[in-house]
Design a protein around this motif. Structure first.
Motif, PDB file in Angstrom:
ATOM      1  N   LYS A   1       3.234  -4.859   2.008  1.00  0.00           N
ATOM      2  CA  LYS A   1       2.829  -5.572   0.797  1.00  0.00           C
ATOM      3  C   LYS A   1       1.341  -5.461   0.515  1.00  0.00           C
ATOM      4  O   LYS A   1       0.909  -5.569  -0.638  1.00  0.00           O
ATOM      5  CB  LYS A   1       3.215  -7.055   0.930  1.00  0.00           C
ATOM      6  CG  LYS A   1       4.718  -7.299   0.973  1.00  0.00           C
ATOM      7  CD  LYS A   1       5.025  -8.763   1.203  1.00  0.00           C
ATOM      8  CE  LYS A   1       6.529  -8.988   1.312  1.00  0.00           C
ATOM      9  NZ  LYS A   1       6.858 -10.418   1.611  1.00  0.00           N
ATOM     10  N   VAL A   2       0.544  -5.244   1.568  1.00  0.00           N
ATOM     11  CA  VAL A   2      -0.917  -5.159   1.383  1.00  0.00           C
ATOM     12  C   VAL A   2      -1.429  -3.736   1.633  1.00  0.00           C
ATOM     13  O   VAL A   2      -2.626  -3.514   1.778  1.00  0.00           O
ATOM     14  CB  VAL A   2      -1.642  -6.156   2.317  1.00  0.00           C
ATOM     15  CG1 VAL A   2      -1.320  -7.584   1.920  1.00  0.00           C
ATOM     16  CG2 VAL A   2      -1.287  -5.923   3.783  1.00  0.00           C
ATOM     17  N   HIS A   3      -0.488  -2.766   1.667  1.00  0.00           N
ATOM     18  CA  HIS A   3      -0.823  -1.339   1.806  1.00  0.00           C
ATOM     19  C   HIS A   3      -1.513  -0.986   3.129  1.00  0.00           C
ATOM     20  O   HIS A   3      -2.205   0.027   3.219  1.00  0.00           O
ATOM     21  CB  HIS A   3      -1.701  -0.888   0.634  1.00  0.00           C
ATOM     22  CG  HIS A   3      -1.113  -1.175  -0.707  1.00  0.00           C
ATOM     23  ND1 HIS A   3      -0.019  -0.484  -1.214  1.00  0.00           N
ATOM     24  CD2 HIS A   3      -1.437  -2.108  -1.644  1.00  0.00           C
ATOM     25  CE1 HIS A   3       0.294  -0.963  -2.408  1.00  0.00           C
ATOM     26  NE2 HIS A   3      -0.537  -1.947  -2.687  1.00  0.00           N
ATOM     27  N   ALA A   4      -1.311  -1.792   4.144  1.00  0.00           N
ATOM     28  CA  ALA A   4      -1.917  -1.511   5.445  1.00  0.00           C
ATOM     29  C   ALA A   4      -1.197  -0.382   6.181  1.00  0.00           C
ATOM     30  O   ALA A   4      -1.751   0.207   7.104  1.00  0.00           O
ATOM     31  CB  ALA A   4      -1.925  -2.772   6.313  1.00  0.00           C
TER      32      ALA A   4
ATOM     33  N   ILE B   1       1.705 -13.618  12.181  1.00  0.00           N
ATOM     34  CA  ILE B   1       1.968 -12.357  11.492  1.00  0.00           C
ATOM     35  C   ILE B   1       1.309 -12.273  10.123  1.00  0.00           C
ATOM     36  O   ILE B   1       0.681 -11.275   9.776  1.00  0.00           O
ATOM     37  CB  ILE B   1       3.486 -12.140  11.340  1.00  0.00           C
ATOM     38  CG1 ILE B   1       4.153 -11.940  12.707  1.00  0.00           C
ATOM     39  CG2 ILE B   1       3.780 -10.944  10.431  1.00  0.00           C
ATOM     40  CD1 ILE B   1       3.720 -10.696  13.439  1.00  0.00           C
ATOM     41  N   ASP B   2       1.436 -13.314   9.308  1.00  0.00           N
ATOM     42  CA  ASP B   2       0.919 -13.242   7.937  1.00  0.00           C
ATOM     43  C   ASP B   2      -0.596 -13.113   7.903  1.00  0.00           C
ATOM     44  O   ASP B   2      -1.154 -12.392   7.067  1.00  0.00           O
ATOM     45  CB  ASP B   2       1.371 -14.453   7.124  1.00  0.00           C
ATOM     46  CG  ASP B   2       0.949 -15.776   7.739  1.00  0.00           C
ATOM     47  OD1 ASP B   2       0.721 -15.832   8.968  1.00  0.00           O
ATOM     48  OD2 ASP B   2       0.837 -16.774   6.992  1.00  0.00           O
TER      49      ASP B   2
ATOM     50  N   ILE C   1       5.775  -5.119   9.871  1.00  0.00           N
ATOM     51  CA  ILE C   1       5.774  -3.889   9.063  1.00  0.00           C
ATOM     52  C   ILE C   1       5.884  -4.217   7.582  1.00  0.00           C
ATOM     53  O   ILE C   1       5.150  -3.666   6.744  1.00  0.00           O
ATOM     54  CB  ILE C   1       6.926  -2.961   9.498  1.00  0.00           C
ATOM     55  CG1 ILE C   1       6.726  -2.500  10.942  1.00  0.00           C
ATOM     56  CG2 ILE C   1       7.023  -1.745   8.571  1.00  0.00           C
ATOM     57  CD1 ILE C   1       7.937  -1.810  11.548  1.00  0.00           C
ATOM     58  N   GLU C   2       6.790  -5.128   7.239  1.00  0.00           N
ATOM     59  CA  GLU C   2       6.978  -5.486   5.836  1.00  0.00           C
ATOM     60  C   GLU C   2       5.773  -6.251   5.284  1.00  0.00           C
ATOM     61  O   GLU C   2       5.388  -6.057   4.121  1.00  0.00           O
ATOM     62  CB  GLU C   2       8.254  -6.321   5.667  1.00  0.00           C
ATOM     63  CG  GLU C   2       9.536  -5.537   5.902  1.00  0.00           C
ATOM     64  CD  GLU C   2       9.627  -4.280   5.027  1.00  0.00           C
ATOM     65  OE1 GLU C   2       9.270  -4.374   3.833  1.00  0.00           O
ATOM     66  OE2 GLU C   2      10.032  -3.226   5.540  1.00  0.00           O
ATOM     67  N   ALA C   3       5.190  -7.107   6.107  1.00  0.00           N
ATOM     68  CA  ALA C   3       4.002  -7.850   5.667  1.00  0.00           C
ATOM     69  C   ALA C   3       2.853  -6.886   5.393  1.00  0.00           C
ATOM     70  O   ALA C   3       2.079  -7.064   4.437  1.00  0.00           O
ATOM     71  CB  ALA C   3       3.604  -8.868   6.730  1.00  0.00           C
ATOM     72  N   ARG C   4       2.723  -5.852   6.213  1.00  0.00           N
ATOM     73  CA  ARG C   4       1.681  -4.848   6.008  1.00  0.00           C
ATOM     74  C   ARG C   4       1.972  -3.983   4.790  1.00  0.00           C
ATOM     75  O   ARG C   4       1.063  -3.532   4.104  1.00  0.00           O
ATOM     76  CB  ARG C   4       1.554  -3.971   7.254  1.00  0.00           C
ATOM     77  CG  ARG C   4       0.837  -4.649   8.404  1.00  0.00           C
ATOM     78  CD  ARG C   4       0.817  -3.767   9.632  1.00  0.00           C
ATOM     79  NE  ARG C   4      -0.079  -4.305  10.656  1.00  0.00           N
ATOM     80  CZ  ARG C   4      -0.168  -3.820  11.881  1.00  0.00           C
ATOM     81  NH1 ARG C   4       0.582  -2.781  12.229  1.00  0.00           N
ATOM     82  NH2 ARG C   4      -1.007  -4.357  12.751  1.00  0.00           N
TER      83      ARG C   4
ATOM     84  N   TYR D   1      -5.564  -9.495   7.285  1.00  0.00           N
ATOM     85  CA  TYR D   1      -6.746  -8.775   7.773  1.00  0.00           C
ATOM     86  C   TYR D   1      -6.528  -7.262   7.706  1.00  0.00           C
ATOM     87  O   TYR D   1      -7.432  -6.510   7.338  1.00  0.00           O
ATOM     88  CB  TYR D   1      -7.074  -9.190   9.203  1.00  0.00           C
ATOM     89  CG  TYR D   1      -7.832 -10.488   9.318  1.00  0.00           C
ATOM     90  CD1 TYR D   1      -9.099 -10.634   8.743  1.00  0.00           C
ATOM     91  CD2 TYR D   1      -7.303 -11.576  10.013  1.00  0.00           C
ATOM     92  CE1 TYR D   1      -9.807 -11.821   8.854  1.00  0.00           C
ATOM     93  CE2 TYR D   1      -8.010 -12.769  10.118  1.00  0.00           C
ATOM     94  CZ  TYR D   1      -9.255 -12.886   9.544  1.00  0.00           C
ATOM     95  OH  TYR D   1      -9.957 -14.059   9.653  1.00  0.00           O
ATOM     96  N   ASP D   2      -5.325  -6.814   8.065  1.00  0.00           N
ATOM     97  CA  ASP D   2      -5.023  -5.386   8.027  1.00  0.00           C
ATOM     98  C   ASP D   2      -5.121  -4.841   6.606  1.00  0.00           C
ATOM     99  O   ASP D   2      -5.618  -3.735   6.378  1.00  0.00           O
ATOM    100  CB  ASP D   2      -3.621  -5.125   8.592  1.00  0.00           C
ATOM    101  CG  ASP D   2      -3.522  -5.420  10.080  1.00  0.00           C
ATOM    102  OD1 ASP D   2      -4.569  -5.353  10.763  1.00  0.00           O
ATOM    103  OD2 ASP D   2      -2.413  -5.711  10.555  1.00  0.00           O
TER     104      ASP D   2
END
Length: 204
Positions: free
Chosen positions: A130-133, A154-155, A125-128, A160-161
């Motif tokens: 950061k990239v507005h996914a 995950i990263d 969730i946090e990784a997404r 990709y998301d």
């Protein structure tokens, strides 16, 4: 225009058609699950939707009734031991995901978008974030699904998301949709244990 209006209209029309066309096949699958092992036919699980809201995703049950409910598959010890006979087939063919057409019909999901994370998959969730996914509706399939699926850490999955969230177009959605069909028939990218399982196997 496409992302805010046309995409949702297409999702509604196509999911409504799928509900009608797949009613009998889904009924047969439901009967198989019921005869195969005790427990409910459907599996409901809290997932993260658009703008980090929550909804209950629908799937055909593929695991025993005593399986820990809110643990991601890749964190289960001996995940294979929980999977039923019917569940093994449904997971390999992705048929367990079919009930999500009701989530799409309800507007909680889209046909194409990042796969919805479990509410407690905080790293994803946090990784997404950061990239507005997290700003787009999650999907039945997505860019990460046709570029490795369960094999992705995950990263990479979040990368990709984020790429998809930044380029939501009709052409992109069509490309992902048809590539998904090829992935499903070839059973590519499916690793029991889910995200991160391939990395663990490599370490061993």
């Amino acid at each position: 225009m496409y992302q805010n209006y046309i995409k949702r209209l297409l999702d509604f029309i196509l999911s409504l058609a799928a509900v009608i066309i797949l009613a009998i096949p889904m009924g047969i699958i439901a009967l198989w699950i019921k005869l195969d092992s005790p427990g409910p036919v459907m599996f409901r699980q809290r997932r993260v939707g658009r703008d980090r809201t929550y909804f209950n995703i629908l799937k055909f049950r593929t695991m025993r009734g005593d399986t820990p409910h809110d643990v991601p598959t890749h964190l289960l010890k001996n995940a294979d031991s929980y999977i039923t006979k019917s569940g093994a087939f449904l997971r390999k063919t992705s048929l367990d995901e079919l009930p999500q057409i009701y989530n799409i019909l309800a507007g909680q999901m889209s046909i194409v978008g990042p796969r919805p994370a479990l509410y407690n998959q905080y790293d994803l969730i946090e990784a997404r974030e950061k990239v507005h996914a997290n700003d787009v509706r999650p999907g039945l399939t997505g860019l990460a699904q046709v570029n490795g699926r369960d094999e992705l850490p995950i990263d990479v999955k979040a990368k990709y998301d984020g790429e998809y969230a930044a380029h939501v177009t009709f052409g992109m959605d069509c490309s992902i949709f048809f590539r998904t069909i090829g992935y499903v028939f070839q059973r590519r990218g499916v690793v029991e244990g889910g995200t991160g399982a391939m990395e663990e196997q490599k370490k061993k």
